[in-house]
Design a protein around this motif. Structure first.
Motif, PDB file in Angstrom:
ATOM      1  N   PHE A  15       0.832  -1.208   0.000  1.00 32.40           N
ATOM      2  CA  PHE A  15       0.000   0.000   0.000  1.00 32.40           C
ATOM      3  C   PHE A  15       0.866   1.258   0.000  1.00 32.40           C
ATOM      4  O   PHE A  15       0.504   2.264  -0.594  1.00 32.40           O
ATOM      5  CB  PHE A  15      -0.922  -0.025   1.230  1.00 32.40           C
ATOM      6  N   HIS A  20       7.560   6.365   0.896  1.00 29.23           N
ATOM      7  CA  HIS A  20       6.870   6.361   2.192  1.00 29.23           C
ATOM      8  C   HIS A  20       7.641   5.508   3.199  1.00 29.23           C
ATOM      9  O   HIS A  20       7.796   5.894   4.360  1.00 29.23           O
ATOM     10  CB  HIS A  20       5.446   5.800   2.060  1.00 29.23           C
ATOM     11  N   CYS A  82      -1.951  13.570  11.721  1.00 29.31           N
ATOM     12  CA  CYS A  82      -0.876  12.810  11.066  1.00 29.31           C
ATOM     13  C   CYS A  82       0.319  12.661  12.003  1.00 29.31           C
ATOM     14  O   CYS A  82       0.885  11.571  12.124  1.00 29.31           O
ATOM     15  CB  CYS A  82      -0.449  13.500   9.779  1.00 29.31           C
ATOM     16  N   ARG A 108      -9.983   1.338   8.866  1.00 29.38           N
ATOM     17  CA  ARG A 108      -9.073   1.692   7.775  1.00 29.38           C
ATOM     18  C   ARG A 108      -8.774   3.186   7.670  1.00 29.38           C
ATOM     19  O   ARG A 108      -8.115   3.622   6.742  1.00 29.38           O
ATOM     20  CB  ARG A 108      -9.583   1.165   6.437  1.00 29.38           C
ATOM     21  N   ALA A 109      -9.291   3.986   8.601  1.00 26.16           N
ATOM     22  CA  ALA A 109      -8.983   5.423   8.569  1.00 26.16           C
ATOM     23  C   ALA A 109      -7.523   5.667   8.939  1.00 26.16           C
ATOM     24  O   ALA A 109      -6.865   6.532   8.355  1.00 26.16           O
ATOM     25  CB  ALA A 109      -9.902   6.178   9.518  1.00 26.16           C
ATOM     26  N   LYS A 111      -5.042   3.816   8.343  1.00 23.95           N
ATOM     27  CA  LYS A 111      -4.211   3.439   7.202  1.00 23.95           C
ATOM     28  C   LYS A 111      -4.071   4.624   6.239  1.00 23.95           C
ATOM     29  O   LYS A 111      -2.970   4.921   5.761  1.00 23.95           O
ATOM     30  CB  LYS A 111      -4.869   2.247   6.506  1.00 23.95           C
ATOM     31  N   LEU A 112      -5.157   5.323   6.000  1.00 27.93           N
ATOM     32  CA  LEU A 112      -5.122   6.469   5.102  1.00 27.93           C
ATOM     33  C   LEU A 112      -4.384   7.652   5.729  1.00 27.93           C
ATOM     34  O   LEU A 112      -3.615   8.339   5.065  1.00 27.93           O
ATOM     35  CB  LEU A 112      -6.541   6.873   4.708  1.00 27.93           C
ATOM     36  N   ARG A 115      -0.718   7.043   5.509  1.00 27.28           N
ATOM     37  CA  ARG A 115      -0.180   7.326   4.171  1.00 27.28           C
ATOM     38  C   ARG A 115      -0.055   8.831   3.933  1.00 27.28           C
ATOM     39  O   ARG A 115       0.933   9.300   3.378  1.00 27.28           O
ATOM     40  CB  ARG A 115      -1.063   6.690   3.099  1.00 27.28           C
ATOM     41  N   ILE A 116      -1.043   9.592   4.371  1.00 25.46           N
ATOM     42  CA  ILE A 116      -0.975  11.048   4.218  1.00 25.46           C
ATOM     43  C   ILE A 116       0.184  11.611   5.031  1.00 25.46           C
ATOM     44  O   ILE A 116       0.953  12.449   4.556  1.00 25.46           O
ATOM     45  CB  ILE A 116      -2.320  11.696   4.638  1.00 25.46           C
ATOM     46  N   GLU A 119       3.436  10.714   3.370  1.00 27.17           N
ATOM     47  CA  GLU A 119       3.613  11.514   2.155  1.00 27.17           C
ATOM     48  C   GLU A 119       4.103  12.909   2.507  1.00 27.17           C
ATOM     49  O   GLU A 119       5.034  13.434   1.891  1.00 27.17           O
ATOM     50  CB  GLU A 119       2.299  11.584   1.374  1.00 27.17           C
TER      51      GLU A 119
END
Length: 156
Positions: A15, A20, A82, A108-109, A111-112, A115-116, A119
């Motif tokens: 993912f 990352h 974050c 799954r929040a 997980k996002l 990633r943010i 990033e």
């Protein structure tokens, strides 16, 4: 010796992009150098024992103080959610499901948000998905035109 990545990051290898993963590795190394990780056992290291008297910043190594300054700079530039998630994963070794349950987030929040956050961290570390250099510049040479390699030979 490189510090191994947290399980939450290793499990998302497909993912997360390579930049990352590199950002997570750099962030984890900063946390390690900053000496912020909680200890489970007693340490008889004179630097740590002396820090218990209240003068921890004065006795802190320069590299640890620099790592803490860099972490503070990252924390001020990243969104609060974050940064909190990255700290929970990299510093406290929490899993994504545990973070979602503690914060009342949907599945799954985390997980996002991870990633943010990675990033944004990668961008602050100067990492990109693909290597990019300068555009090709003009060719420079010493002579106005290229000298022939072989003299013209006459053939009969």
């Amino acid at each position: 010796m490189a510090t191994p990545l947290p399980d939450a990051v290793r499990r998302l290898d497909g993912f997360l992009a390579p930049h990352h993963i590199e950002a997570a590795s750099r962030l984890l190394n900063l946390f390690e150098r900053a000496s912020l990780r909680q200890r489970v056992t007693m340490s008889y290291d004179p630097g740590r024992v002396g820090a218990a008297r209240g003068n921890a910043q004065g006795e802190l190594a320069d590299s640890a103080a620099d790592a803490r300054r860099r972490l503070a700079g990252l924390a001020s530039r990243l969104p609060a959610d974050c940064w909190g998630l990255l700290a929970d994963i990299c510093l406290y070794d929490k899993g994504l499901q545990q973070i979602e349950a503690e914060r009342g987030w949907p599945r799954r929040a985390a997980k996002l948000v991870l990633r943010i956050g990675l990033e944004q961290s990668a961008m602050l570390f100067g990492l990109a998905p693909a290597a990019a250099g300068r555009e090709r510049g003009a060719v420079q040479s010493w002579l106005p035109e290229r000298v022939p390699m072989f003299a013209a030979t006459e053939q009969n």
